[in-house]
Design a protein around this motif. Sequence first.
Motif, mmCIF file in Angstrom:
data_model
loop_
_atom_site.group_PDB
_atom_site.id
_atom_site.type_symbol
_atom_site.label_atom_id
_atom_site.label_comp_id
_atom_site.label_asym_id
_atom_site.label_seq_id
_atom_site.Cartn_x
_atom_site.Cartn_y
_atom_site.Cartn_z
ATOM 1 N N LEU A 1 0.773 -1.328 0.045
ATOM 2 C CA LEU A 1 -0.021 0.041 0.255
ATOM 3 C C LEU A 1 0.846 1.352 -0.119
ATOM 4 O O LEU A 1 2.000 1.071 0.795
ATOM 5 N N ALA B 1 1.016 6.810 3.351
ATOM 6 C CA ALA B 1 0.384 7.888 3.675
ATOM 7 C C ALA B 1 0.674 8.465 5.154
ATOM 8 O O ALA B 1 0.604 7.612 5.971
ATOM 9 N N SER C 1 -2.250 11.654 1.540
ATOM 10 C CA SER C 1 -3.722 11.394 2.084
ATOM 11 C C SER C 1 -4.840 11.722 0.864
ATOM 12 O O SER C 1 -5.809 11.067 1.242
ATOM 13 N N PHE D 1 -8.155 8.663 -4.333
ATOM 14 C CA PHE D 1 -7.805 7.642 -2.967
ATOM 15 C C PHE D 1 -7.545 8.499 -1.774
ATOM 16 O O PHE D 1 -6.720 9.300 -1.970
ATOM 17 N N THR E 1 -6.722 8.621 2.387
ATOM 18 C CA THR E 1 -6.217 7.838 3.467
ATOM 19 C C THR E 1 -6.396 8.767 4.655
ATOM 20 O O THR E 1 -5.966 9.953 4.785
ATOM 21 N N GLY F 1 -6.414 5.374 9.512
ATOM 22 C CA GLY F 1 -5.733 4.362 8.742
ATOM 23 C C GLY F 1 -6.825 3.711 7.751
ATOM 24 O O GLY F 1 -6.455 3.087 6.800
ATOM 25 N N ARG G 1 -8.895 3.634 4.459
ATOM 26 C CA ARG G 1 -8.711 4.132 3.080
ATOM 27 C C ARG G 1 -9.857 4.166 2.316
ATOM 28 O O ARG G 1 -10.873 2.881 2.525
ATOM 29 N N TYR G 2 -10.267 4.984 1.398
ATOM 30 C CA TYR G 2 -11.356 5.098 0.572
ATOM 31 C C TYR G 2 -10.889 4.961 -1.046
ATOM 32 O O TYR G 2 -9.867 5.815 -1.103
ATOM 33 N N GLN H 1 -8.885 -3.808 2.190
ATOM 34 C CA GLN H 1 -9.227 -2.663 3.053
ATOM 35 C C GLN H 1 -9.466 -1.468 2.633
ATOM 36 O O GLN H 1 -10.073 -0.636 3.195
ATOM 37 N N ILE H 2 -9.183 -0.997 0.998
ATOM 38 C CA ILE H 2 -9.494 -0.104 0.562
ATOM 39 C C ILE H 2 -11.395 -0.189 0.335
ATOM 40 O O ILE H 2 -11.600 -1.101 -0.635
#
Length: 312
Positions: free
Chosen positions: A38, A41, A213, A230, A232, A236, A238-239, A289-290
């Motif tokens: 990953l 960030a 971020s 993206f 962050t 932690g 993440r989207y 996890q994203i």
Amino acid sequence: MKRVFFSLLFLLLTGAVALAWTFSPALLDPAPLQAMELPRATPPAGMSLSALPTGSMKSRAALAYRGGRFSDEREFAMTAILVRHPRGDLLFDTGFGRRLEQHLAMQPALMRATATFSKGTPAAEQLAAHGFDPARLAGVVITHAHWDHVSGLDSLPGVPVWVTAAESDFIAGGGDMTSVARSLDRLELKPYRFADRPYLGFTQSLDIWGDGSIVLVPAAGHTPGSVIAFITLPSGARYALLGDLVWQAEGIDLPAERPWLARTLVDVDAQAVRANIAHVAAIHRRFPQIRMLPAHDARAMAALPVFPAAAQ
């Protein structure tokens, strides 16, 4: 005459079968990502993410992704995303604005005939109601310039609208698809460029505040200058704000593209969309996890805190 009649009937039946086939399931096959971690960030304290629902549209799953059912009525969210950051707050897309009826009337008749629309409170009004002056926004980052992503700019005069150069050109010459963007008063476009810095397999990216971020990547296809953001957060979390790369989560989970009719109506480069869907699906499998957020998936958007609440 009978021969002509049966020939026309055959052509009609053949066309109907061919059209029906374009709605049938057809999964894409994403290639596994090369070994990677990953991206690093360091989001600052005080950074947060909030949803601002501005309305919705009801349509059918079959129109959103291949293999969806016509009997499956879906709510398509129209949601702006506020990302607060100490260096500058950004709004991603706007959803519906005050002049929804006017903006809707500018859209193709087929689109209006296959969906019903519900108007909510514009994002700018939601912000102001909780003491957030919309004028303080560092900008509105649009994932692309289609009407339902820029309609709310009618309530944000003077706020810079961050777009790629390709999307700025698309606004100028995109015909009906960008008529709403062109109709807006005091639209202050702020074109930006990507750097040749890879990010999760994309060859270019823009790290907006330099801390990893908020990172934008080019994802052309739906429109020439479509992007993915993206995000962050300090926790932690993440989207990935996918815009209209896909309309529902199944587009990434399966993965599957839009049916032919929808692709023909809304995508400028269906092959590029297909490639980007496959790549994002590979990211999703490698890094579950994203949280993938298609702009119009009401289920995904409903899981986000609504402003003034925020995820941090």
